[in-house]
Design a protein around this motif. Sequence first.
Motif, PDB file in Angstrom:
ATOM      1  N   UNK A 163       0.823  -1.209   0.000  1.00  0.00           N
ATOM      2  CA  UNK A 163       0.000   0.000   0.000  1.00  0.00           C
ATOM      3  C   UNK A 163       0.860   1.263   0.000  1.00  0.00           C
ATOM      4  N   UNK A 164       2.033   1.228   0.627  1.00  0.00           N
ATOM      5  CA  UNK A 164       2.906   2.411   0.629  1.00  0.00           C
ATOM      6  C   UNK A 164       3.362   2.769  -0.778  1.00  0.00           C
ATOM      7  N   UNK A 165       3.712   1.766  -1.553  1.00  0.00           N
ATOM      8  CA  UNK A 165       4.145   1.991  -2.935  1.00  0.00           C
ATOM      9  C   UNK A 165       3.025   2.632  -3.748  1.00  0.00           C
ATOM     10  N   UNK A 166       1.830   2.095  -3.614  1.00  0.00           N
ATOM     11  CA  UNK A 166       0.700   2.605  -4.399  1.00  0.00           C
ATOM     12  C   UNK A 166       0.313   4.009  -3.949  1.00  0.00           C
ATOM     13  N   UNK A 167       0.282   4.251  -2.645  1.00  0.00           N
ATOM     14  CA  UNK A 167      -0.070   5.586  -2.149  1.00  0.00           C
ATOM     15  C   UNK A 167       0.940   6.618  -2.646  1.00  0.00           C
ATOM     16  N   UNK A 207       9.420  15.320   1.329  1.00  0.00           N
ATOM     17  CA  UNK A 207       8.940  14.910  -0.004  1.00  0.00           C
ATOM     18  C   UNK A 207       7.454  14.552  -0.028  1.00  0.00           C
ATOM     19  N   UNK A 208       6.844  14.343   1.137  1.00  0.00           N
ATOM     20  CA  UNK A 208       5.423  14.019   1.187  1.00  0.00           C
ATOM     21  C   UNK A 208       5.100  12.545   1.003  1.00  0.00           C
ATOM     22  N   UNK A 209       6.105  11.686   0.838  1.00  0.00           N
ATOM     23  CA  UNK A 209       5.860  10.248   0.702  1.00  0.00           C
ATOM     24  C   UNK A 209       5.415   9.651   2.037  1.00  0.00           C
ATOM     25  N   UNK A 210       4.606   8.617   1.943  1.00  0.00           N
ATOM     26  CA  UNK A 210       4.173   7.879   3.116  1.00  0.00           C
ATOM     27  C   UNK A 210       5.237   6.845   3.457  1.00  0.00           C
ATOM     28  N   UNK A 213      -9.875   6.846  -3.558  1.00  0.00           N
ATOM     29  CA  UNK A 213     -10.371   7.640  -2.432  1.00  0.00           C
ATOM     30  C   UNK A 213     -10.476   6.792  -1.164  1.00  0.00           C
ATOM     31  N   UNK A 214     -10.924   5.567  -1.316  1.00  0.00           N
ATOM     32  CA  UNK A 214     -11.043   4.671  -0.163  1.00  0.00           C
ATOM     33  C   UNK A 214      -9.674   4.333   0.416  1.00  0.00           C
ATOM     34  N   UNK A 215      -8.705   4.065  -0.437  1.00  0.00           N
ATOM     35  CA  UNK A 215      -7.345   3.770   0.024  1.00  0.00           C
ATOM     36  C   UNK A 215      -6.793   4.942   0.830  1.00  0.00           C
ATOM     37  N   UNK A 216      -6.955   6.151   0.310  1.00  0.00           N
ATOM     38  CA  UNK A 216      -6.473   7.335   1.028  1.00  0.00           C
ATOM     39  C   UNK A 216      -7.235   7.564   2.326  1.00  0.00           C
ATOM     40  N   UNK A 217      -8.526   7.300   2.318  1.00  0.00           N
ATOM     41  CA  UNK A 217      -9.332   7.461   3.530  1.00  0.00           C
ATOM     42  C   UNK A 217      -8.859   6.517   4.632  1.00  0.00           C
ATOM     43  N   UNK A 245      -6.209  -4.127   0.291  1.00  0.00           N
ATOM     44  CA  UNK A 245      -6.079  -5.414   0.963  1.00  0.00           C
ATOM     45  C   UNK A 245      -4.769  -5.472   1.742  1.00  0.00           C
ATOM     46  N   UNK A 246      -3.690  -4.955   1.168  1.00  0.00           N
ATOM     47  CA  UNK A 246      -2.399  -4.924   1.846  1.00  0.00           C
ATOM     48  C   UNK A 246      -2.469  -4.100   3.130  1.00  0.00           C
ATOM     49  N   UNK A 247      -3.137  -2.966   3.069  1.00  0.00           N
ATOM     50  CA  UNK A 247      -3.290  -2.109   4.250  1.00  0.00           C
ATOM     51  C   UNK A 247      -4.142  -2.789   5.310  1.00  0.00           C
TER      52      UNK A 247
END
Length: 176
Positions: A11-15, A136-139, A34-38, A116-118
Motif C-alpha cells: 500500500x505504501x508503494x501505491x499511495x 517529499x510528502x511520501x508515506x 479515495x477509499x485507500x487514502x481514507x 487489501x495490503x493495508x
Amino acid sequence: MCPTLSRENYFLTVINEISQHHVQKGSIEYELQALLLLVAESVRDKKGLNEATIAKINELFEQYQAVRLKVSIVPKLANLFGSDDSQGSSSEQILLHTEFVDSPDLLKRKYMEAIISLLEALERNAQLDLQTCIHCGHWFIPYQRAKVARFCSSNCRNRYHYAQRKKDKQKQQAYL
C-alpha cells in the motif's frame, strides 16, 4: 484474512504513486483511490476505522470482485523431509490459492491490492504507525526505534536540513 493476498506494505508503494495516476472521477478506480487514502489517513491519524468506512470497503469489494480462490491438496512438508508421522493422519493438506482476476497493470487492481495490503497490515499490527515525510510528502512506516520520525529516508532528512540552512543563510544576507 487468510491467506495473504498481497505483498507486505504494498500500500505504501501505491499511495506514493497516486499523484502519477490519472483516474476519471466517478469511476471504480477513483472510488478505490479515495477509499485507500481514507483508510490510510485514518490509520496515520490514529482514528481507527469507523462503521461507514467498513461499509464502504465491503460495498466496493462487492462491486469489484477482484480475487479468485482455488483449493488444492498437497503433501505435508514434514513427510517430504522423511519425518515419521506417528499419528497415522493423512499425509496431505489443503492449500488455498488466491489470485487476482485482472492483470497487474490495471489501476483498479493496484488500488484493490493496496487496500487489501493495508487491511492485512492492520490485522497483523493494530498499532500500525504510518507517517508522511515532511520533505517529499511520501508515506512511510518508521523503524521501531525511531522516537520521532519526520523523514522517510536519510536523503530526505539531509536535503531538508540543507534547504533550511540555505533559507536561513539567505534571510541573514537579506538583513545585511
